[in-house]
Design a protein around this motif. Structure first.
Motif, PDB file in Angstrom:
ATOM      1  N   TYR A 141     -36.746  -8.328  58.305  1.00 21.24           N
ATOM      2  CA  TYR A 141     -36.567  -7.542  57.096  1.00 21.24           C
ATOM      3  C   TYR A 141     -37.204  -8.274  55.922  1.00 21.24           C
ATOM      4  N   ASN A 142     -37.832  -7.520  55.019  1.00 25.97           N
ATOM      5  CA  ASN A 142     -38.351  -8.099  53.797  1.00 25.97           C
ATOM      6  C   ASN A 142     -38.632  -6.984  52.828  1.00 25.97           C
ATOM      7  N   SER A 143     -38.066  -7.078  51.601  1.00 25.60           N
ATOM      8  CA  SER A 143     -38.287  -6.041  50.610  1.00 25.60           C
ATOM      9  C   SER A 143     -39.721  -6.055  50.107  1.00 25.60           C
ATOM     10  N   MET A 144     -40.419  -7.162  50.286  1.00 22.27           N
ATOM     11  CA  MET A 144     -41.812  -7.256  49.898  1.00 22.27           C
ATOM     12  C   MET A 144     -42.645  -7.628  51.116  1.00 22.27           C
ATOM     13  N   LYS A 145     -43.577  -6.785  51.492  1.00 22.65           N
ATOM     14  CA  LYS A 145     -44.433  -7.130  52.604  1.00 22.65           C
ATOM     15  C   LYS A 145     -45.195  -8.404  52.278  1.00 22.65           C
ATOM     16  N   GLU A 146     -45.346  -9.263  53.300  1.00 19.21           N
ATOM     17  CA  GLU A 146     -45.986 -10.537  53.051  1.00 19.21           C
ATOM     18  C   GLU A 146     -47.406 -10.344  52.537  1.00 19.21           C
ATOM     19  N   SER A 147     -48.107  -9.317  53.071  1.00 22.46           N
ATOM     20  CA  SER A 147     -49.479  -9.085  52.629  1.00 22.46           C
ATOM     21  C   SER A 147     -49.528  -8.662  51.171  1.00 22.46           C
ATOM     22  N   TYR A 148     -48.484  -7.970  50.708  1.00 17.14           N
ATOM     23  CA  TYR A 148     -48.443  -7.534  49.320  1.00 17.14           C
ATOM     24  C   TYR A 148     -48.246  -8.714  48.375  1.00 17.14           C
ATOM     25  N   VAL A 192     -50.651   7.084  39.492  1.00 16.79           N
ATOM     26  CA  VAL A 192     -50.605   6.641  40.882  1.00 16.79           C
ATOM     27  C   VAL A 192     -51.897   7.012  41.583  1.00 16.79           C
ATOM     28  N   GLY A 193     -52.346   6.137  42.442  1.00 15.85           N
ATOM     29  CA  GLY A 193     -53.551   6.424  43.201  1.00 15.85           C
ATOM     30  C   GLY A 193     -53.753   5.420  44.313  1.00 15.85           C
ATOM     31  N   THR A 194     -54.933   5.448  44.904  1.00 12.85           N
ATOM     32  CA  THR A 194     -55.258   4.552  46.015  1.00 12.85           C
ATOM     33  C   THR A 194     -56.304   3.551  45.570  1.00 12.85           C
ATOM     34  N   ALA A 248     -51.078   2.317  44.733  1.00 12.99           N
ATOM     35  CA  ALA A 248     -50.755   1.506  43.571  1.00 12.99           C
ATOM     36  C   ALA A 248     -50.488   2.392  42.366  1.00 12.99           C
ATOM     37  N   VAL A 249     -50.004   1.760  41.289  1.00 13.16           N
ATOM     38  CA  VAL A 249     -49.732   2.467  40.047  1.00 13.16           C
ATOM     39  C   VAL A 249     -50.328   1.663  38.898  1.00 13.16           C
ATOM     40  N   SER A 250     -50.907   2.376  37.930  1.00 11.59           N
ATOM     41  CA  SER A 250     -51.506   1.681  36.794  1.00 11.59           C
ATOM     42  C   SER A 250     -50.427   1.353  35.768  1.00 11.59           C
ATOM     43  N   ASN A 251     -50.761   0.509  34.807  1.00 10.15           N
ATOM     44  CA  ASN A 251     -49.800   0.097  33.791  1.00 10.15           C
ATOM     45  C   ASN A 251     -49.824   1.034  32.586  1.00 10.15           C
ATOM     46  N   GLY A 252     -50.087   2.293  32.830  1.00  7.12           N
ATOM     47  CA  GLY A 252     -50.127   3.283  31.761  1.00  7.12           C
ATOM     48  C   GLY A 252     -51.535   3.722  31.425  1.00  7.12           C
ATOM     49  N   GLN A 253     -52.523   2.983  31.897  1.00  5.87           N
ATOM     50  CA  GLN A 253     -53.909   3.344  31.666  1.00  5.87           C
ATOM     51  C   GLN A 253     -54.334   4.479  32.593  1.00  5.87           C
ATOM     52  N   TRP A 254     -55.338   5.220  32.157  1.00  2.22           N
ATOM     53  CA  TRP A 254     -55.945   6.228  33.017  1.00  2.22           C
ATOM     54  C   TRP A 254     -57.138   5.551  33.687  1.00  2.22           C
ATOM     55  N   ILE A 255     -57.018   5.296  34.974  1.00  2.45           N
ATOM     56  CA  ILE A 255     -58.070   4.607  35.718  1.00  2.45           C
ATOM     57  C   ILE A 255     -58.819   5.630  36.568  1.00  2.45           C
ATOM     58  N   VAL A 262     -46.397  -7.405  41.790  1.00  2.21           N
ATOM     59  CA  VAL A 262     -45.937  -6.693  42.980  1.00  2.21           C
ATOM     60  C   VAL A 262     -44.425  -6.734  42.981  1.00  2.21           C
ATOM     61  N   ASP A 263     -43.801  -5.577  43.031  1.00  3.42           N
ATOM     62  CA  ASP A 263     -42.345  -5.472  43.059  1.00  3.42           C
ATOM     63  C   ASP A 263     -41.959  -4.698  44.306  1.00  3.42           C
ATOM     64  N   GLY A 264     -41.559  -5.441  45.343  1.00  4.12           N
ATOM     65  CA  GLY A 264     -41.305  -4.786  46.620  1.00  4.12           C
ATOM     66  C   GLY A 264     -42.631  -4.304  47.193  1.00  4.12           C
ATOM     67  N   THR A 265     -42.779  -2.997  47.360  1.00  6.11           N
ATOM     68  CA  THR A 265     -44.040  -2.425  47.822  1.00  6.11           C
ATOM     69  C   THR A 265     -44.759  -1.696  46.686  1.00  6.11           C
ATOM     70  N   ARG A 266     -44.304  -1.893  45.471  1.00  5.32           N
ATOM     71  CA  ARG A 266     -44.930  -1.260  44.307  1.00  5.32           C
ATOM     72  C   ARG A 266     -45.967  -2.205  43.720  1.00  5.32           C
ATOM     73  N   ILE A 267     -47.209  -1.781  43.770  1.00  2.61           N
ATOM     74  CA  ILE A 267     -48.318  -2.598  43.285  1.00  2.61           C
ATOM     75  C   ILE A 267     -48.747  -2.088  41.911  1.00  2.61           C
ATOM     76  N   LEU A 268     -48.640  -2.943  40.905  1.00  3.67           N
ATOM     77  CA  LEU A 268     -49.034  -2.579  39.549  1.00  3.67           C
ATOM     78  C   LEU A 268     -50.402  -3.166  39.254  1.00  3.67           C
ATOM     79  N   VAL A 269     -51.336  -2.294  38.818  1.00  2.00           N
ATOM     80  CA  VAL A 269     -52.701  -2.747  38.567  1.00  2.00           C
ATOM     81  C   VAL A 269     -53.100  -2.460  37.128  1.00  2.00           C
TER      82      VAL A 269
END
Length: 214
Positions: free
Chosen positions: A144-151, A168-170, A180-187, A198-205
């Motif tokens: 078990y791990n709330s954060m994947k090691e690769s993340y 949100v996007g890929t 992943a999810v952006s920090n409010g910017q339109w990417i 990285v928070d759990g499986t949530r990737i902030l870019v």
């Protein structure tokens, strides 16, 4: 009443009775704790009650235990367990010959129920409590791990957006694709970006700003 004429003995009898009965539900002792606990509780009720009231209060007490078992096996939200514990307290409290003995009896049930948790550190735990108690540590050693090691290794790495991110996007990093999810910017698709956290499986870019050409 014999020994139970002493109020402090009442506390010990209900304490040990509840301790072993609840302990039987928590850990696997092949019925030994169940026999001991039932013996103590039977002595308590039999010492104070007429045969018909003895049967009634034993029923209420056992019903309380049954509700705790049902909660542990089926419901898993603590509601029936709370009702069951209340039924047990009512049974011993109303069976006492006076309010002092009743108070001691209730205190014995509460201390016995709480103390039974110590058995979890010594004996093998029953499987029915893994859903509600969550005593096992959810560690990477157990799968078990709330954060994947690769993340976890993605922080500060750069990549590009494979889709527009609103927010949100890929994204693609090191030839691997992630959501992943952006920090409010339109990417926009194709923009270069960097992983901020990285928070759990949530990737902030965050989009990498290109230097302005003069």
């Amino acid at each position: 009443m014999g020994l139970l004429s002493h109020d402090w003995i009442v506390l010990l009898v209900t304490l040990f009775g509840t301790l072993f009965l609840i302990g039987e539900l928590l850990v696997n002792t092949r019925g030994l704790f169940g026999v001991l606990g039932l013996g103590f509780i039977t002595v308590y009720f039999y010492s104070f009650l007429t045969p018909d009231m003895f049967a009634l209060m034993m029923f209420v007490y056992i019903l309380g235990l049954t509700l705790i078992i049902i909660d542990g096996k089926v419901v898993n939200d603590g509601t029936l367990a709370t009702i069951g514990a209340t039924a047990m307290i009512i049974a011993v409290g109303f069976s006492a010959p006076n309010w002092v003995s009743g108070l001691y009896a209730v205190i014995g049930v509460l201390i016995g129920g709480a103390s039974s948790l110590m058995f979890l550190k010594v004996f093998k735990r029953r499987e029915m409590w893994t859903k509600i108690a969550l005593v096992d540590q959810l560690s990477s050693e157990m799968g078990y791990n709330s954060m994947k090691e690769s993340y976890a290794d993605l922080v500060d790495k750069t990549g590009k957006a494979l889709t527009d991110m609103r927010p949100v996007g890929t994204i693609q990093i090191d030839e691997e694709e992630y959501s992943a999810v952006s920090n409010g910017q339109w990417i926009y698709k194709g923009d270069e970006l960097r992983v901020v956290s990285v928070d759990g499986t949530r990737i902030l870019v965050k989009k990498i700003s290109k230097p302005t050409e003069e």
